[in-house]
Design a protein around this motif. Sequence first.
Motif, PDB file in Angstrom:
ATOM      1  N   ILE A  75       0.876  -1.179   0.000  1.00  0.00           N
ATOM      2  CA  ILE A  75       0.000   0.000   0.000  1.00  0.00           C
ATOM      3  C   ILE A  75       0.906   1.220   0.000  1.00  0.00           C
ATOM      4  O   ILE A  75       1.817   1.330   0.821  1.00  0.00           O
ATOM      5  CB  ILE A  75      -0.903   0.022   1.247  1.00  0.00           C
ATOM      6  CG1 ILE A  75      -1.850  -1.174   1.227  1.00  0.00           C
ATOM      7  CG2 ILE A  75      -1.680   1.328   1.333  1.00  0.00           C
ATOM      8  CD1 ILE A  75      -2.668  -1.334   2.481  1.00  0.00           C
ATOM      9  N   GLY A  76       0.673   2.161  -0.906  1.00  0.00           N
ATOM     10  CA  GLY A  76       1.501   3.362  -0.997  1.00  0.00           C
ATOM     11  C   GLY A  76       2.587   3.209  -2.034  1.00  0.00           C
ATOM     12  O   GLY A  76       2.860   2.118  -2.524  1.00  0.00           O
ATOM     13  N   SER A  77       3.236   4.331  -2.340  1.00  0.00           N
ATOM     14  CA  SER A  77       4.253   4.319  -3.390  1.00  0.00           C
ATOM     15  C   SER A  77       5.635   4.679  -2.869  1.00  0.00           C
ATOM     16  O   SER A  77       6.536   4.947  -3.649  1.00  0.00           O
ATOM     17  CB  SER A  77       3.850   5.292  -4.507  1.00  0.00           C
ATOM     18  OG  SER A  77       3.714   6.606  -3.967  1.00  0.00           O
ATOM     19  N   GLY A  78       5.804   4.683  -1.544  1.00  0.00           N
ATOM     20  CA  GLY A  78       7.100   5.019  -0.965  1.00  0.00           C
ATOM     21  C   GLY A  78       8.148   3.962  -1.258  1.00  0.00           C
ATOM     22  O   GLY A  78       7.832   2.840  -1.667  1.00  0.00           O
ATOM     23  N   PRO A  79       9.417   4.314  -1.048  1.00  0.00           N
ATOM     24  CA  PRO A  79      10.503   3.357  -1.273  1.00  0.00           C
ATOM     25  C   PRO A  79      10.471   2.251  -0.216  1.00  0.00           C
ATOM     26  O   PRO A  79       9.852   2.398   0.842  1.00  0.00           O
ATOM     27  CB  PRO A  79      11.767   4.208  -1.131  1.00  0.00           C
ATOM     28  CG  PRO A  79      11.357   5.320  -0.228  1.00  0.00           C
ATOM     29  CD  PRO A  79       9.908   5.601  -0.554  1.00  0.00           C
ATOM     30  N   MET A  80      11.133   1.153  -0.506  1.00  0.00           N
ATOM     31  CA  MET A  80      11.162   0.015   0.415  1.00  0.00           C
ATOM     32  C   MET A  80      11.657   0.432   1.800  1.00  0.00           C
ATOM     33  O   MET A  80      11.177  -0.078   2.813  1.00  0.00           O
ATOM     34  CB  MET A  80      12.042  -1.096  -0.153  1.00  0.00           C
ATOM     35  CG  MET A  80      12.109  -2.343   0.705  1.00  0.00           C
ATOM     36  SD  MET A  80      10.550  -3.224   0.855  1.00  0.00           S
ATOM     37  CE  MET A  80      10.536  -4.137  -0.643  1.00  0.00           C
ATOM     38  N   SER A  81      12.576   1.382   1.861  1.00  0.00           N
ATOM     39  CA  SER A  81      13.113   1.827   3.156  1.00  0.00           C
ATOM     40  C   SER A  81      12.052   2.520   4.014  1.00  0.00           C
ATOM     41  O   SER A  81      12.207   2.616   5.231  1.00  0.00           O
ATOM     42  CB  SER A  81      14.305   2.768   2.941  1.00  0.00           C
ATOM     43  OG  SER A  81      13.890   3.900   2.192  1.00  0.00           O
ATOM     44  N   ALA A  82      10.956   2.984   3.408  1.00  0.00           N
ATOM     45  CA  ALA A  82       9.879   3.646   4.148  1.00  0.00           C
ATOM     46  C   ALA A  82       8.736   2.681   4.493  1.00  0.00           C
ATOM     47  O   ALA A  82       7.778   3.073   5.148  1.00  0.00           O
ATOM     48  CB  ALA A  82       9.330   4.802   3.326  1.00  0.00           C
ATOM     49  N   CYS A  83       8.834   1.424   4.080  1.00  0.00           N
ATOM     50  CA  CYS A  83       7.755   0.460   4.280  1.00  0.00           C
ATOM     51  C   CYS A  83       7.800  -0.159   5.670  1.00  0.00           C
ATOM     52  O   CYS A  83       8.861  -0.375   6.238  1.00  0.00           O
ATOM     53  CB  CYS A  83       7.841  -0.653   3.235  1.00  0.00           C
ATOM     54  SG  CYS A  83       7.590  -0.090   1.546  1.00  0.00           S
ATOM     55  N   VAL A  84       6.597  -0.471   6.157  1.00  0.00           N
ATOM     56  CA  VAL A  84       6.427  -1.168   7.433  1.00  0.00           C
ATOM     57  C   VAL A  84       5.652  -2.445   7.153  1.00  0.00           C
ATOM     58  O   VAL A  84       4.650  -2.428   6.433  1.00  0.00           O
ATOM     59  CB  VAL A  84       5.648  -0.285   8.433  1.00  0.00           C
ATOM     60  CG1 VAL A  84       5.361  -1.030   9.719  1.00  0.00           C
ATOM     61  CG2 VAL A  84       6.396   1.009   8.706  1.00  0.00           C
ATOM     62  N   VAL A  85       6.095  -3.558   7.731  1.00  0.00           N
ATOM     63  CA  VAL A  85       5.390  -4.826   7.562  1.00  0.00           C
ATOM     64  C   VAL A  85       4.130  -4.783   8.410  1.00  0.00           C
ATOM     65  O   VAL A  85       4.188  -4.536   9.611  1.00  0.00           O
ATOM     66  CB  VAL A  85       6.276  -6.017   7.989  1.00  0.00           C
ATOM     67  CG1 VAL A  85       5.497  -7.326   7.912  1.00  0.00           C
ATOM     68  CG2 VAL A  85       7.525  -6.088   7.119  1.00  0.00           C
ATOM     69  N   THR A  86       2.976  -4.993   7.778  1.00  0.00           N
ATOM     70  CA  THR A  86       1.710  -4.993   8.512  1.00  0.00           C
ATOM     71  C   THR A  86       1.211  -6.407   8.780  1.00  0.00           C
ATOM     72  O   THR A  86       0.473  -6.622   9.736  1.00  0.00           O
ATOM     73  CB  THR A  86       0.624  -4.191   7.771  1.00  0.00           C
ATOM     74  OG1 THR A  86       0.454  -4.733   6.465  1.00  0.00           O
ATOM     75  CG2 THR A  86       1.018  -2.721   7.681  1.00  0.00           C
ATOM     76  N   SER A  87       1.600  -7.375   7.950  1.00  0.00           N
ATOM     77  CA  SER A  87       1.245  -8.772   8.227  1.00  0.00           C
ATOM     78  C   SER A  87       2.095  -9.726   7.405  1.00  0.00           C
ATOM     79  O   SER A  87       2.593  -9.379   6.337  1.00  0.00           O
ATOM     80  CB  SER A  87      -0.237  -9.029   7.955  1.00  0.00           C
ATOM     81  OG  SER A  87      -0.510  -9.011   6.582  1.00  0.00           O
ATOM     82  N   VAL A  88       2.260 -10.912   7.960  1.00  0.00           N
ATOM     83  CA  VAL A  88       2.894 -12.035   7.279  1.00  0.00           C
ATOM     84  C   VAL A  88       1.896 -13.174   7.411  1.00  0.00           C
ATOM     85  O   VAL A  88       1.506 -13.533   8.517  1.00  0.00           O
ATOM     86  CB  VAL A  88       4.239 -12.407   7.935  1.00  0.00           C
ATOM     87  CG1 VAL A  88       4.855 -13.614   7.250  1.00  0.00           C
ATOM     88  CG2 VAL A  88       5.197 -11.224   7.913  1.00  0.00           C
ATOM     89  N   ARG A  89       1.454 -13.722   6.277  1.00  0.00           N
ATOM     90  CA  ARG A  89       0.359 -14.692   6.340  1.00  0.00           C
ATOM     91  C   ARG A  89       0.407 -15.702   5.201  1.00  0.00           C
ATOM     92  O   ARG A  89       1.201 -15.579   4.297  1.00  0.00           O
ATOM     93  CB  ARG A  89      -0.979 -13.958   6.313  1.00  0.00           C
ATOM     94  CG  ARG A  89      -1.209 -13.251   5.009  1.00  0.00           C
ATOM     95  CD  ARG A  89      -2.339 -12.245   5.040  1.00  0.00           C
ATOM     96  NE  ARG A  89      -2.565 -11.710   3.714  1.00  0.00           N
ATOM     97  CZ  ARG A  89      -1.736 -10.903   3.077  1.00  0.00           C
ATOM     98  NH1 ARG A  89      -0.611 -10.526   3.629  1.00  0.00           N
ATOM     99  NH2 ARG A  89      -2.013 -10.461   1.871  1.00  0.00           N
ATOM    100  N   ASN A  90      -0.493 -16.648   5.293  1.00  0.00           N
ATOM    101  CA  ASN A  90      -0.729 -17.669   4.271  1.00  0.00           C
ATOM    102  C   ASN A  90       0.502 -18.481   3.877  1.00  0.00           C
ATOM    103  O   ASN A  90       0.809 -18.613   2.682  1.00  0.00           O
ATOM    104  CB  ASN A  90      -1.344 -17.053   3.005  1.00  0.00           C
ATOM    105  CG  ASN A  90      -2.676 -16.423   3.259  1.00  0.00           C
ATOM    106  OD1 ASN A  90      -3.376 -16.795   4.184  1.00  0.00           O
ATOM    107  ND2 ASN A  90      -3.036 -15.462   2.435  1.00  0.00           N
ATOM    108  N   PRO A  91       1.203 -19.062   4.851  1.00  0.00           N
ATOM    109  CA  PRO A  91       2.304 -19.932   4.432  1.00  0.00           C
ATOM    110  C   PRO A  91       1.742 -21.158   3.710  1.00  0.00           C
ATOM    111  O   PRO A  91       0.809 -21.787   4.189  1.00  0.00           O
ATOM    112  CB  PRO A  91       2.980 -20.321   5.743  1.00  0.00           C
ATOM    113  CG  PRO A  91       1.929 -20.157   6.780  1.00  0.00           C
ATOM    114  CD  PRO A  91       1.028 -19.050   6.296  1.00  0.00           C
ATOM    115  N   GLN A  92       2.249 -21.425   2.543  1.00  0.00           N
ATOM    116  CA  GLN A  92       1.814 -22.570   1.740  1.00  0.00           C
ATOM    117  C   GLN A  92       3.033 -23.439   1.461  1.00  0.00           C
ATOM    118  O   GLN A  92       4.109 -22.923   1.166  1.00  0.00           O
ATOM    119  CB  GLN A  92       1.217 -22.103   0.409  1.00  0.00           C
ATOM    120  CG  GLN A  92       0.040 -21.175   0.545  1.00  0.00           C
ATOM    121  CD  GLN A  92      -1.213 -21.895   0.994  1.00  0.00           C
ATOM    122  OE1 GLN A  92      -1.496 -22.997   0.537  1.00  0.00           O
ATOM    123  NE2 GLN A  92      -1.963 -21.278   1.890  1.00  0.00           N
TER     124      GLN A  92
END
Length: 105
Positions: free
Chosen positions: A51-68
Amino acid sequence: MRTAMTITAAAVAAFGVLAAPAGLASADGKTAQQTISDLQSQGYTVTIDKIGSGPMSACVVTSVRNPQQVTQWVPAVGPVLGNSNRNVLVQQVQSQTISVSLNCS
């Protein structure tokens, strides 16, 4: 001995997949890139929702899910614990995927 190690490794891998999502969801102060790199080093193919167009350095992990995990039954190689029959199958992991959501606004 080699088969025993293979069976043990498969059991450890299966348990790790079941136990991993709870520990991974919080990201524990890691950057988004560190979280993704950690998952990739564990053998996962990571799918990213951003969500958003910021660089990877500005990103925050909001969830880790659906391990398959995709596994396949393959013949065991070498002696199998307590079994003289050579027709023993073990599960082998073929691929693993997981989804990571990022907020980069």
